[in-house]
Design a protein around this motif. Structure first.
Motif, mmCIF file in Angstrom:
data_model
loop_
_atom_site.group_PDB
_atom_site.id
_atom_site.type_symbol
_atom_site.label_atom_id
_atom_site.label_comp_id
_atom_site.label_asym_id
_atom_site.label_seq_id
_atom_site.Cartn_x
_atom_site.Cartn_y
_atom_site.Cartn_z
ATOM 1 N N VAL A 129 0.836 -1.198 0.000
ATOM 2 C CA VAL A 129 0.000 0.000 0.000
ATOM 3 C C VAL A 129 0.872 1.249 0.000
ATOM 4 O O VAL A 129 0.600 2.206 -0.729
ATOM 5 C CB VAL A 129 -0.974 -0.011 1.213
ATOM 6 C CG1 VAL A 129 -1.668 1.327 1.372
ATOM 7 C CG2 VAL A 129 -1.995 -1.127 1.062
ATOM 8 N N ILE A 130 1.928 1.234 0.797
ATOM 9 C CA ILE A 130 2.842 2.381 0.847
ATOM 10 C C ILE A 130 3.496 2.592 -0.510
ATOM 11 O O ILE A 130 3.567 3.718 -1.006
ATOM 12 C CB ILE A 130 3.895 2.198 1.962
ATOM 13 C CG1 ILE A 130 3.212 2.330 3.326
ATOM 14 C CG2 ILE A 130 5.036 3.205 1.820
ATOM 15 C CD1 ILE A 130 4.060 1.906 4.492
ATOM 16 N N VAL A 131 3.970 1.532 -1.130
ATOM 17 C CA VAL A 131 4.606 1.639 -2.452
ATOM 18 C C VAL A 131 3.622 2.224 -3.457
ATOM 19 O O VAL A 131 3.968 3.118 -4.237
ATOM 20 C CB VAL A 131 5.133 0.264 -2.922
ATOM 21 C CG1 VAL A 131 5.475 0.264 -4.405
ATOM 22 C CG2 VAL A 131 6.343 -0.142 -2.095
ATOM 23 N N ARG A 132 2.400 1.747 -3.442
ATOM 24 C CA ARG A 132 1.393 2.254 -4.379
ATOM 25 C C ARG A 132 1.116 3.738 -4.130
ATOM 26 O O ARG A 132 1.076 4.537 -5.066
ATOM 27 C CB ARG A 132 0.099 1.459 -4.242
ATOM 28 C CG ARG A 132 0.216 0.057 -4.763
ATOM 29 C CD ARG A 132 -1.066 -0.734 -4.574
ATOM 30 N NE ARG A 132 -0.805 -2.131 -4.832
ATOM 31 C CZ ARG A 132 -1.090 -3.115 -4.004
ATOM 32 N NH1 ARG A 132 -1.708 -2.872 -2.852
ATOM 33 N NH2 ARG A 132 -0.793 -4.355 -4.316
ATOM 34 N N LYS A 133 0.920 4.095 -2.873
ATOM 35 C CA LYS A 133 0.610 5.491 -2.545
ATOM 36 C C LYS A 133 1.762 6.413 -2.905
ATOM 37 O O LYS A 133 1.548 7.473 -3.498
ATOM 38 C CB LYS A 133 0.256 5.620 -1.068
ATOM 39 C CG LYS A 133 -0.062 7.059 -0.676
ATOM 40 C CD LYS A 133 -0.882 7.152 0.556
ATOM 41 C CE LYS A 133 -1.208 8.560 0.965
ATOM 42 N NZ LYS A 133 -1.572 9.481 -0.070
ATOM 43 N N VAL A 134 2.981 6.031 -2.571
ATOM 44 C CA VAL A 134 4.141 6.872 -2.884
ATOM 45 C C VAL A 134 4.289 7.027 -4.396
ATOM 46 O O VAL A 134 4.528 8.126 -4.894
ATOM 47 C CB VAL A 134 5.429 6.297 -2.248
ATOM 48 C CG1 VAL A 134 6.678 6.984 -2.783
ATOM 49 C CG2 VAL A 134 5.369 6.419 -0.726
ATOM 50 N N THR A 135 4.131 5.948 -5.139
ATOM 51 C CA THR A 135 4.246 6.011 -6.599
ATOM 52 C C THR A 135 3.184 6.923 -7.189
ATOM 53 O O THR A 135 3.479 7.774 -8.037
ATOM 54 C CB THR A 135 4.152 4.605 -7.220
ATOM 55 O OG1 THR A 135 5.181 3.776 -6.667
ATOM 56 C CG2 THR A 135 4.297 4.658 -8.730
ATOM 57 N N ILE A 136 1.954 6.771 -6.746
ATOM 58 C CA ILE A 136 0.875 7.623 -7.266
ATOM 59 C C ILE A 136 1.118 9.080 -6.888
ATOM 60 O O ILE A 136 1.029 9.973 -7.733
ATOM 61 C CB ILE A 136 -0.502 7.137 -6.758
ATOM 62 C CG1 ILE A 136 -0.861 5.806 -7.420
ATOM 63 C CG2 ILE A 136 -1.581 8.180 -7.032
ATOM 64 C CD1 ILE A 136 -2.064 5.121 -6.810
ATOM 65 N N ASP A 137 1.447 9.325 -5.627
ATOM 66 C CA ASP A 137 1.649 10.709 -5.177
ATOM 67 C C ASP A 137 2.809 11.380 -5.908
ATOM 68 O O ASP A 137 2.716 12.546 -6.291
ATOM 69 C CB ASP A 137 1.873 10.760 -3.666
ATOM 70 C CG ASP A 137 0.618 10.421 -2.875
ATOM 71 O OD1 ASP A 137 -0.475 10.318 -3.476
ATOM 72 O OD2 ASP A 137 0.732 10.246 -1.648
ATOM 73 N N MET A 138 3.904 10.647 -6.099
ATOM 74 C CA MET A 138 5.041 11.229 -6.809
ATOM 75 C C MET A 138 4.696 11.478 -8.275
ATOM 76 O O MET A 138 5.065 12.509 -8.837
ATOM 77 C CB MET A 138 6.275 10.333 -6.688
ATOM 78 C CG MET A 138 6.867 10.335 -5.286
ATOM 79 S SD MET A 138 8.346 9.331 -5.126
ATOM 80 C CE MET A 138 9.522 10.329 -6.040
ATOM 81 N N THR A 139 3.975 10.552 -8.883
ATOM 82 C CA THR A 139 3.596 10.731 -10.284
ATOM 83 C C THR A 139 2.642 11.916 -10.436
ATOM 84 O O THR A 139 2.784 12.716 -11.366
ATOM 85 C CB THR A 139 2.971 9.450 -10.853
ATOM 86 O OG1 THR A 139 3.885 8.370 -10.669
ATOM 87 C CG2 THR A 139 2.665 9.596 -12.334
ATOM 88 N N VAL A 140 1.706 12.058 -9.527
ATOM 89 C CA VAL A 140 0.795 13.205 -9.564
ATOM 90 C C VAL A 140 1.597 14.504 -9.464
ATOM 91 O O VAL A 140 1.352 15.465 -10.210
ATOM 92 C CB VAL A 140 -0.264 13.110 -8.439
ATOM 93 C CG1 VAL A 140 -1.017 14.423 -8.274
ATOM 94 C CG2 VAL A 140 -1.236 11.977 -8.724
ATOM 95 N N ALA A 141 2.567 14.545 -8.561
ATOM 96 C CA ALA A 141 3.397 15.748 -8.418
ATOM 97 C C ALA A 141 4.163 16.038 -9.702
ATOM 98 O O ALA A 141 4.238 17.184 -10.153
ATOM 99 C CB ALA A 141 4.362 15.587 -7.244
ATOM 100 N N ILE A 142 4.721 15.001 -10.304
ATOM 101 C CA ILE A 142 5.478 15.160 -11.549
ATOM 102 C C ILE A 142 4.571 15.666 -12.664
ATOM 103 O O ILE A 142 4.929 16.586 -13.406
ATOM 104 C CB ILE A 142 6.168 13.831 -11.931
ATOM 105 C CG1 ILE A 142 7.328 13.566 -10.974
ATOM 106 C CG2 ILE A 142 6.625 13.832 -13.385
ATOM 107 C CD1 ILE A 142 7.904 12.156 -11.057
#
Length: 132
Positions: A20-33
């Motif tokens: 869940v952490i990996v998914r959330k971090v990936t989504i959040d970083m991609t959204v920021a990018i």
């Protein structure tokens, strides 16, 4: 018996939490990018890709000025993201490198899209852990 069952439950819960952490971090970083990406036609924003195990170097003709379609595509890929793997966030348009290094007047200042997001990586992890 009870002890080994408790250990198994803890291991299962920990693995689930890490995924869940990996998914959330990936989504959040991609959204920021995506949000930091300069917009002219919207093609650059529409070409952020997620690769698992290897970079996704494909490009598409999508135009996504507000980034919502790209974010939806990344969110749809999230269930395939698991702890322990390598995840790539890529944009293979020929001018992506130039935009990263400040070529566009619309690019962030200081220059950087991915570089600035990666500098905040630990913040994204802390936020994901806190959300659990």
């Amino acid at each position: 018996m009870s002890f080994s069952r408790d250990i198994r439950k803890f291991a299962d819960k920990t693995k689930l939490s890490m995924d869940v952490i990996v998914r959330k971090v990936t989504i959040d970083m991609t959204v920021a990018i995506v949000r930091m990406s300069p917009v002219d036609t919207g093609r650059f924003r529409g070409n952020w890709m997620i690769g698992v195990g290897s970079p996704d170097i494909s490009t598409i003709d999508a135009v996504d000025k507000d980034g919502s379609t790209t974010v939806a595509r990344v969110t749809t890929a999230a269930p395939g993201l698991h702890a322990g793997g390598v995840i790539y966030i890529t944009n293979s348009l020929p001018y992506a490198r130039r935009l990263e290094y400040g070529w566009s007047k619309q690019a962030p200042s200081p220059p950087g899209i991915v570089r600035l997001t990666v500098q905040r990586y630990t913040d994204y992890i802390a936020a994901a852990v806190k959300s659990l």
